[in-house]
Design an enzyme around this catalytic site. Structure first.
Site, PDB file in Angstrom:
ATOM      1  N   GLU A 242      22.437  -0.213  44.352  1.00 37.00           N
ATOM      2  CA  GLU A 242      22.327  -0.136  45.987  1.00 37.00           C
ATOM      3  C   GLU A 242      21.931  -2.115  46.451  1.00 37.00           C
ATOM      4  OE1 GLU A 242      20.868   2.966  47.962  1.00 37.00           O
ATOM      5  OE2 GLU A 242      20.519   3.267  46.157  1.00 37.00           O
TER       6      GLU A 242
ATOM      7  N   SER B  98      22.548   6.206  48.846  1.00 39.19           N
ATOM      8  CA  SER B  98      23.471   5.507  49.604  1.00 39.19           C
ATOM      9  C   SER B  98      24.532   6.598  49.388  1.00 39.19           C
ATOM     10  CB  SER B  98      23.389   3.676  49.746  1.00 39.19           C
ATOM     11  OG  SER B  98      22.379   3.631  50.099  1.00 39.19           O
TER      12      SER B  98
ATOM     13  N   TYR C 168      26.210   1.865  56.588  1.00 40.97           N
ATOM     14  CA  TYR C 168      26.270   0.176  56.479  1.00 40.97           C
ATOM     15  C   TYR C 168      27.039   0.118  57.424  1.00 40.97           C
ATOM     16  CZ  TYR C 168      22.645   2.450  53.234  1.00 40.97           C
ATOM     17  OH  TYR C 168      21.677   2.714  52.568  1.00 40.97           O
TER      18      TYR C 168
ATOM     19  N   ARG D 211      11.919   9.695  54.051  1.00 45.48           N
ATOM     20  CA  ARG D 211      12.750  10.010  54.976  1.00 45.48           C
ATOM     21  C   ARG D 211      13.378  10.982  54.404  1.00 45.48           C
ATOM     22  NH1 ARG D 211      17.500   7.549  55.143  1.00 45.48           N
ATOM     23  NH2 ARG D 211      18.422   8.521  54.047  1.00 45.48           N
TER      24      ARG D 211
ATOM     25  N   ASP E 104      16.690  13.990  54.754  1.00 44.59           N
ATOM     26  CA  ASP E 104      17.653  14.997  55.031  1.00 44.59           C
ATOM     27  C   ASP E 104      18.200  15.790  55.102  1.00 44.59           C
ATOM     28  OD1 ASP E 104      18.366  11.657  55.932  1.00 44.59           O
ATOM     29  OD2 ASP E 104      20.010  11.776  53.938  1.00 44.59           O
TER      30      ASP E 104
ATOM     31  N   GLU F  40      18.452  16.086  50.613  1.00 45.36           N
ATOM     32  CA  GLU F  40      17.648  15.104  49.794  1.00 45.36           C
ATOM     33  C   GLU F  40      16.857  14.304  50.548  1.00 45.36           C
ATOM     34  OE1 GLU F  40      19.846  11.639  49.169  1.00 45.36           O
ATOM     35  OE2 GLU F  40      21.589  12.365  49.876  1.00 45.36           O
TER      36      GLU F  40
ATOM     37  N   ASN G 197      14.525  10.488  50.817  1.00 47.90           N
ATOM     38  CA  ASN G 197      14.386   9.041  50.268  1.00 47.90           C
ATOM     39  C   ASN G 197      13.198   8.383  50.414  1.00 47.90           C
ATOM     40  OD1 ASN G 197      17.304   8.427  49.925  1.00 47.90           O
ATOM     41  ND2 ASN G 197      17.249   9.845  52.326  1.00 47.90           N
TER      42      ASN G 197
ATOM     43  N   GLY H 279      16.346   2.865  53.801  1.00 45.27           N
ATOM     44  CA  GLY H 279      17.072   1.614  54.503  1.00 45.27           C
ATOM     45  C   GLY H 279      16.519   1.296  55.817  1.00 45.27           C
TER      46      GLY H 279
END
Length: 314
Positions: free
Chosen positions: A25, A152, A218, A257, A259, A272, A274, A278
């Site tokens: 990443e 990602s 992205y 974050r 999800d 998951e 994070n 990002g």
């Protein structure tokens, strides 16, 4: 949560914005890092870009740095390794500590934790061999086959037929020798940002692609981000509370974050978490913050404030 005036009055010293690195990443991290660096400098912080791929992090204290803003995505930055290095040299840093970073980066162990805590996460199977992959269809189809320690959506495949399971396993193993197959939840995808112990407004994700993959995250301009997310107020609060529980179980600190998927019956499923999300112009954390009335520069300053220990906060 520290108020804006408290952050303005705080002397953060010389700040290393850790970006780039050697993970899969890297490019996203560089993009996020430049945005963070610009925001810090706009707020008068003495901040500089540091790339662990070429710069020796152990030299930071001798160079006068007083803390680090970690914006390294993936392995080496989000998995506890960089956090351990910074602790070994006594440099405060943003976000989760070593334990929370390591647990959150490893999807398999994170799911074990959630399962043990009684939190909802889709059924899964560990794929160690080709035979494991071929038998994973017993979970039902479709399945998501993914590396356990990548972010990602790198290395992830949505598998809708048994004869594709082996190929998906081989593809995922290019990125990690730890691979899982997870039941696909047919429903809507949501994400909850957590900032300094509070959940920000929920975002609903919509993409014309098979799932919210790397391109959807992205590159694509077809991905839609809905905030308000369209849920009833009580349903949104319940999702936020579940995300907070999931983060707490995984020892997430500072910011992160979570999800989730929501099925047709209204059940929420943890996918998951994070710990270094990002911060690009396609990223979800800045969108959630904006919906909460927090502009990007202010968001970055609040994240930087997570590097303060209790003594510094007083």
């Amino acid at each position: 949560m520290m108020q804006s005036k408290d952050i303005v009055n705080q002397d953060f010293g010389k700040v290393a914005v850790l970006m780039g690195g050697n993970s899969a990443e890297r490019e996203v991290s560089l993009h996020s890092g430049q945005a963070v660096l610009a925001a810090l400098r706009a707020r008068g912080v003495d901040a500089y870009a540091v790339d662990p791929a070429s710069d020796n992090v152990h030299d930071l204290p001798a160079a006068g740095y007083t803390r680090a803003f970690i914006i390294l995505h993936g392995r080496g930055g989000e998995d506890g390794a960089m956090q351990a290095v910074l602790e070994s040299i006594g440099l405060p840093y943003t976000g989760s500590r070593v334990l929370g970073s390591a647990l959150s980066m490893d999807k398999l162990r994170c799911k074990w934790l959630w399962q043990g805590a009684g939190l909802p996460t889709p059924a899964w199977r560990v794929l160690k061999t080709e035979e494991d992959a071929e038998q994973a269809g017993e979970l039902g189809l479709p399945l998501m086959v993914k590396p356990a320690r990548e972010g990602s959506s790198i290395g992830i495949s949505k598998v809708e037929s048994v004869d594709r399971l082996k190929d998906a396993w081989v593809f995922a193993r290019q990125y990690d020798d730890s691979v899982i197959a997870e039941q696909f939840i047919d429903g809507e995808e949501y994400t909850v940002t957590i900032l300094a112990g509070e959940a920000l407004p929920v975002i609903r994700l919509q993409t014309p692609r098979e799932f919210y993959d790397y391109e959807a995250k992205y590159q694509s301009n077809d991905t839609r981000y809905l905030c308000p997310c369209g849920l009833a107020a009580d349903a949104e609060v319940a999702m936020q509370q579940l995300a907070m529980q999931a983060a707490e179980v995984a020892a997430v600190e500072g910011w992160g974050r979570v999800d989730l998927m929501r099925d047709a019956q209204g059940n929420n499923w943890l996918i998951e978490v994070n710990t270094v999300p990002g911060m690009t112009d396609h990223s979800l954390v800045p969108m959630a913050a904006q919906a909460a009335g927090i502009e990007f520069d202010e968001l970055v300053m609040r994240i930087l404030a997570t590097s303060l220990d209790e003594e510094e906060r007083t």
